[in-house]
Each structure stands twice: as structure tokens, then as C-alpha cells.
Write an enzyme that holds these catalytic residues in place. Structure first.
Site, PDB file in Angstrom:
ATOM      1  CE  LYS A   1       2.527   1.833   4.669  1.00  0.00           C
ATOM      2  NZ  LYS A   1       2.043   1.050   3.501  1.00  0.00           N
TER       3      LYS A   1
ATOM      4  CB  THR B   1      -0.918   0.016   1.230  1.00  0.00           C
ATOM      5  OG1 THR B   1      -1.695  -1.177   1.234  1.00  0.00           O
ATOM      6  CG2 THR B   1      -1.840   1.223   1.205  1.00  0.00           C
TER       7      THR B   1
ATOM      8  CE  LYS C   1      -5.051  -2.102   1.779  1.00  0.00           C
ATOM      9  NZ  LYS C   1      -3.724  -2.687   1.861  1.00  0.00           N
TER      10      LYS C   1
END
Length: 305
Positions: free
Chosen positions: A247, A105, A179
Site C-alpha cells: 500500500k 502512512t 514517511k
């Protein structure tokens, strides 16, 4: 194989490479090996790749040497900075016609840059982040969000299908956008799940009975299925790390700022997960969010029997 578009992908002709054999990568690679593919793997911590060597994978000494002996290279690493450095190393050695598939990702803009760099080297780059956690990786039931050249994604389907279901989302970077939208959805779902558990506990309900009762109703969710029982047992082992979720949500918030989007649920979830990091709990799984809500309310659930 001179080009991914020149022939079919199958175990007898296609050599695969894999960089990043952590919680997710280890299981994903095992499916490729069991299907008979020739697989070369690289991990910064060599010991983490040893289980795959035991299954028949070849250990590479660097991303460059791995790319030189692979037709398709998959990467699933930690952060965009890792994606940037690993991708540069792979594309420096990948032969024309080769494919780089990043399953981390990461930033959509970085995915587009990598695709452009790959094109300039007569290669292909696909961004294909996944959702489903450690269980999805083990069971081969991941949701895969793919961005890039659709014909290349279609060619890769025999390999993707070993790991889960591929969903073509559009051009370079669109897999990453999908995503990130997925992570935004999960973030608020996790907040709702742990708030419901804390409320049930405080009201005197048996939390296990409560979760079982709502699981088949409108409040049922994949998050509940994956993490409800783990939360009750206080099993905070990482299927997906808090550090990595922070993150991901940070990338989401940055993208929102650029788009002029206000997503308050996302911002709240990010703050709660950051509080876990501040308490030294970044190495735990995302279900550890319950700890943040317990601290806020000065309560603690009793572990299930």
C-alpha cells in the site's frame, strides 16, 4: 481543555483517545497508559483492544463517542480509505480546540484535506506517521514525522516523546511526504539486504557469519539490525505487514507519477512485494522478501540453529 494552545499537555488534564490497536498501536498505547494518561481506545475488532483495557484504558463503542470524550485523538489504521472515514467520524464529535493526530502512512493530499476540515471546525489535525516497526513501538524509539501547525506539534511533544522522537517536517501533508521518502529508502535497502544474503548463501558462505561480518561495516543498516536474524531463522511474523508496505509503495509510485519522478529501485521493490501478495504472503512481515528472491533463484536458505 478548551484548546490545545491554551495549556500544557499532561496526564492530569489531557484526555487521550486512540483508534487502531494493531501491532503498532497496542505498544504505543501502553506507553501512554504507563505514563498515567487517561486513555479511551477503539478498534473494529474489540478483542484486539482488550489488553489495553486490562491496563486501564476505557473501551469506546465508536470513533464518535471516543472523540466526544477526548482532547487529543490518535489514529493508526490500515489504508487511506480507513483514514478518511475515521477522520470524518472523529471531527464530527471532537470539540473545538481538540486535536486529531493521524499516525497512519497515508496520502499527503488527504492529510492536507483533513487539516483543512479540522480548521473549519476550530480543531487541529496533525499528520504524524512513524517508522521503526514493532520493535520501535515496543521500545518507545519510533521516528515520528510530523506535518501541520508547528506550535501544536510542539505542544504534543510530551506525548510523542513517550513513543519516540518527533521530527517536524513542515505544514499539512509534509509528515506523510517524509514517511513516503522513508519507505522508498527502506524498499531498496530491503532488496539489497536479501540479495546480499542470497548471494552469500549461493557462494557457500555461512549467511549468519556473513551478516555479522557486514553489520559493522558500510553495509550495516537498520534493516539488517531489525530483520537479518529474523530472516535467517525464517521468522516472518509481521512487525510491518507486506500488505501495508505494498500500500505504502503504491502511494509512493502514484506520487512519483504526479511529480514526474522516475525511481526504478522503488518500482522494482514494489513488483517483488506484489509477488509476495500474489503468493498469499501479504500477512507476513516485510522481511519475507527473502521468499521472493528464493523463488526467483530456486534456492532456499537453511534456517539458523
Amino acid at each position: 481543555m478548551s484548546s490545545i494552545k491554551a495549556g500544557s499537555i499532561n496526564p492530569s488534564t489531557t484526555r487521550l483517545g486512540w483508534i487502531g490497536t494493531g501491532v503498532m498501536g497496542l505498544s504505543m498505547c501502553s506507553h501512554l497508559l504507563k505514563a498515567g494518561y487517561t486513555l479511551t481506545v477503539f478498534n473494529r475488532t474489540i478483542s484486539k483492544a482488550q489488553p489495553l483495557a486490562d491496563l486501564g484504558a476505557t473501551l469506546a463503542t465508536s470513533p464518535q463517542s471516543l472523540a466526544a470524550q477526548s482532547d487529543v485523538v490518535f489514529t493508526i489504521v490500515g489504508y487511506p480509505s480507513d483514514v478518511r472515514s475515521v477522520s470524518s467520524a472523529v471531527l464530527s464529535s471532537l470539540r473545538p480546540g481538540g486535536v486529531l493526530v493521524d499516525m497512519t502512512t497515508s496520502d499527503p493530499s488527504l492529510a492536507a484535506q483533513i487539516a483543512s476540515e479540522a480548521t473549519s471546525k476550530s480543531c487541529f489535525a496533525i499528520d504524524a506517521p512513524v517508522s521503526g516497526g514493532d520493535r520501535g513501538a515496543k521500545n518507545g524509539t519510533l521516528a515520528i514525522f510530523a506535518g501541520g501547525d508547528q506550535s501544536v506539534v510542539d505542544k504534543l511533544n510530551p506525548v510523542f516523546s513517550l513513543m519516540g522522537k518527533v521530527n517536524y517536517m513542515g505544514g499539512p501533508g509534509k509528515g506523510q511526504y517524509a514517511k513516503l521518502a522513508n519507505q522508498i529508502t527502506i524498499a531498496s535497502s530491503m532488496v539489497g539486504l536479501v540479495e546480499g544474503i542470497v548471494y552469500a548463501h549461493k557462494s557457500g558462505l555461512d549467511a549468519g557469519l556473513f551478516l555479522n561480518a557486514i553489520s559493522t561495516g558500510a553495509a550495516g543498516s537498520k534493516s539488517l539490525d531489525l530483520y537479518g536474524e529474523r530472516i535467517l531463522k525464517r521468522d516472518f511474523a509481521a512487525g510491518f505487514y507486506v500488505n501495508h508496505f505494498v500500500k505504502d509503495l503504491g502511494i509512493c509510485l502514484s506520487e512519483c507519477q504526479q511529480m514526474g519522478l522516475a525511481l526504478p529501485g522503488l518500482a522494482l521493490a514494489q513488483q517483488l512485494y506484489l509477488s509476495l501478495k500474489a503468493h498469499g504472503e501479504g500477512h507476513l512481515g516485510t522481511q519475507a522478501l527473502i521468499l521472493a528472491l528464493e523463488r526467483l533463484n530456486n534456492v532456499k536458505l537453511q534456517p539458523a540453529e
